[in-house]
Design a protein around this motif. Structure first.
Motif, PDB file in Angstrom:
ATOM      1  N   ASN A  31      28.098  39.972 -45.406  1.00 51.10           N
ATOM      2  CA  ASN A  31      29.358  40.709 -45.263  1.00 51.10           C
ATOM      3  C   ASN A  31      30.263  40.110 -44.198  1.00 51.10           C
ATOM      4  O   ASN A  31      31.392  40.592 -44.005  1.00 51.10           O
ATOM      5  CB  ASN A  31      29.084  42.177 -44.907  1.00 51.10           C
ATOM      6  N   CYS A  32      29.808  39.093 -43.503  1.00 51.27           N
ATOM      7  CA  CYS A  32      30.635  38.458 -42.461  1.00 51.27           C
ATOM      8  C   CYS A  32      31.994  38.066 -43.040  1.00 51.27           C
ATOM      9  O   CYS A  32      32.071  37.297 -44.005  1.00 51.27           O
ATOM     10  CB  CYS A  32      29.916  37.228 -41.916  1.00 51.27           C
ATOM     11  N   GLY A  33      33.030  38.540 -42.420  1.00 49.35           N
ATOM     12  CA  GLY A  33      34.381  38.257 -42.895  1.00 49.35           C
ATOM     13  C   GLY A  33      34.813  36.825 -42.693  1.00 49.35           C
ATOM     14  O   GLY A  33      35.785  36.362 -43.301  1.00 49.35           O
ATOM     15  N   ASP A  51      32.668  28.923 -37.087  1.00 51.72           N
ATOM     16  CA  ASP A  51      33.656  29.864 -37.617  1.00 51.72           C
ATOM     17  C   ASP A  51      33.366  31.285 -37.131  1.00 51.72           C
ATOM     18  O   ASP A  51      34.175  32.199 -37.343  1.00 51.72           O
ATOM     19  CB  ASP A  51      33.653  29.852 -39.162  1.00 51.72           C
ATOM     20  N   CYS A  52      32.218  31.470 -36.498  1.00 47.88           N
ATOM     21  CA  CYS A  52      31.863  32.793 -35.962  1.00 47.88           C
ATOM     22  C   CYS A  52      32.884  33.194 -34.889  1.00 47.88           C
ATOM     23  O   CYS A  52      33.297  32.365 -34.068  1.00 47.88           O
ATOM     24  CB  CYS A  52      30.461  32.729 -35.367  1.00 47.88           C
ATOM     25  N   VAL A  53      33.263  34.446 -34.899  1.00 48.06           N
ATOM     26  CA  VAL A  53      34.212  34.964 -33.911  1.00 48.06           C
ATOM     27  C   VAL A  53      33.490  35.129 -32.573  1.00 48.06           C
ATOM     28  O   VAL A  53      32.476  35.833 -32.493  1.00 48.06           O
ATOM     29  CB  VAL A  53      34.784  36.320 -34.365  1.00 48.06           C
ATOM     30  N   VAL A  54      34.009  34.459 -31.550  1.00 38.64           N
ATOM     31  CA  VAL A  54      33.360  34.524 -30.242  1.00 38.64           C
ATOM     32  C   VAL A  54      33.265  35.982 -29.777  1.00 38.64           C
ATOM     33  O   VAL A  54      34.273  36.685 -29.715  1.00 38.64           O
ATOM     34  CB  VAL A  54      34.132  33.677 -29.206  1.00 38.64           C
ATOM     35  N   GLY A  55      32.049  36.397 -29.476  1.00 40.25           N
ATOM     36  CA  GLY A  55      31.817  37.761 -29.006  1.00 40.25           C
ATOM     37  C   GLY A  55      31.414  38.741 -30.083  1.00 40.25           C
ATOM     38  O   GLY A  55      30.885  39.804 -29.785  1.00 40.25           O
ATOM     39  N   CYS A  56      31.646  38.381 -31.333  1.00 37.50           N
ATOM     40  CA  CYS A  56      31.236  39.278 -32.429  1.00 37.50           C
ATOM     41  C   CYS A  56      29.716  39.226 -32.582  1.00 37.50           C
ATOM     42  O   CYS A  56      29.095  38.198 -32.349  1.00 37.50           O
ATOM     43  CB  CYS A  56      31.901  38.852 -33.734  1.00 37.50           C
ATOM     44  N   SER A  57      29.121  40.348 -32.936  1.00 41.24           N
ATOM     45  CA  SER A  57      27.680  40.365 -33.238  1.00 41.24           C
ATOM     46  C   SER A  57      27.371  41.380 -34.334  1.00 41.24           C
ATOM     47  O   SER A  57      26.270  41.922 -34.401  1.00 41.24           O
ATOM     48  CB  SER A  57      26.866  40.663 -31.982  1.00 41.24           C
ATOM     49  N   THR A  58      28.359  41.626 -35.177  1.00 38.73           N
ATOM     50  CA  THR A  58      28.214  42.642 -36.221  1.00 38.73           C
ATOM     51  C   THR A  58      27.023  42.354 -37.134  1.00 38.73           C
ATOM     52  O   THR A  58      26.259  43.269 -37.462  1.00 38.73           O
ATOM     53  CB  THR A  58      29.505  42.706 -37.065  1.00 38.73           C
ATOM     54  N   CYS A  59      26.858  41.101 -37.524  1.00 37.46           N
ATOM     55  CA  CYS A  59      25.750  40.790 -38.450  1.00 37.46           C
ATOM     56  C   CYS A  59      24.404  41.103 -37.799  1.00 37.46           C
ATOM     57  O   CYS A  59      23.493  41.614 -38.465  1.00 37.46           O
ATOM     58  CB  CYS A  59      25.831  39.349 -38.919  1.00 37.46           C
ATOM     59  N   ALA A  60      24.278  40.823 -36.504  1.00 38.41           N
ATOM     60  CA  ALA A  60      23.024  41.118 -35.820  1.00 38.41           C
ATOM     61  C   ALA A  60      22.797  42.625 -35.744  1.00 38.41           C
ATOM     62  O   ALA A  60      21.678  43.114 -35.889  1.00 38.41           O
ATOM     63  CB  ALA A  60      23.040  40.514 -34.423  1.00 38.41           C
TER      64      ALA A  60
HETATM   65  S1  SF4 Z   1      28.903  37.613 -35.395  1.00 33.46           S
HETATM   66 FE1  SF4 Z   1      28.184  37.584 -37.476  1.00 33.46          FE
HETATM   67  S2  SF4 Z   1      29.616  38.953 -38.560  1.00 33.46           S
HETATM   68 FE2  SF4 Z   1      30.591  38.379 -36.646  1.00 33.46          FE
HETATM   69  S3  SF4 Z   1      31.849  36.569 -37.151  1.00 33.46           S
HETATM   70 FE3  SF4 Z   1      29.884  35.848 -36.382  1.00 33.46          FE
HETATM   71  S4  SF4 Z   1      28.644  35.495 -38.167  1.00 33.46           S
HETATM   72 FE4  SF4 Z   1      30.332  36.807 -38.781  1.00 33.46          FE
END
Ligand code: SF4
Ligand code: SF4
Length: 101
Positions: A31-33, A51-60
């Motif tokens: 589901n990672c955008g 390409d991961c958004v720095v600071g995001c951890s939604t997938c985890a």
């Molecule tokens: S932390 Fe996970 S959900 Fe967020 S941008 Fe990175 S890979 Fe995607």
């Protein structure tokens, strides 16, 4: 606006790491955008880490088996402090009139 303001994304160690032993192929990370993952033979692989958004951890957060980890927010914060990235973001927002000077 990228929140690291000109600092090379590839020099910021923030990207997901999958423990392939724990991964059960639940698919939630897909589901990672930002489309960081590819689906290969029934499991997710990290195909585009920067390409991961720095600071995001939604997938985890959503991973069924807690199979995803990150190098560490402390490393990122140390870079932000050393490179004055917080100051640069503030200056940029001031330039754009989004916050007062
Ligand atoms: S932390 Fe996970 S959900 Fe967020 S941008 Fe990175 S890979 Fe995607
Ligand atoms: S969310 Fe976790 S368990 Fe599910 S496919 Fe992704 S890494 Fe594997």
């Amino acid at each position: 606006m990228p929140w690291f303001i000109g600092y090379p994304r590839r020099d910021i160690p923030w990207y997901p790491i999958i423990d392939s032993v724990k991964c059960v192929g639940c698919g939630m990370c897909m589901n990672c955008g930002k489309k960081v993952y590819d689906w290969v033979e029934g499991k997710a692989v990290v195909a585009r880490p920067y390409d991961c958004v720095v600071g995001c951890s939604t997938c985890a957060t959503l991973c069924q088996r807690r199979a995803i980890s990150f190098p560490g927010v402390g490393l990122v914060r140390a870079i932000y402090a050393k490179e004055k990235i917080w100051d640069k973001v503030k200056e940029k927002l001031q330039e754009e009139g989004k916050i007062p000077s």
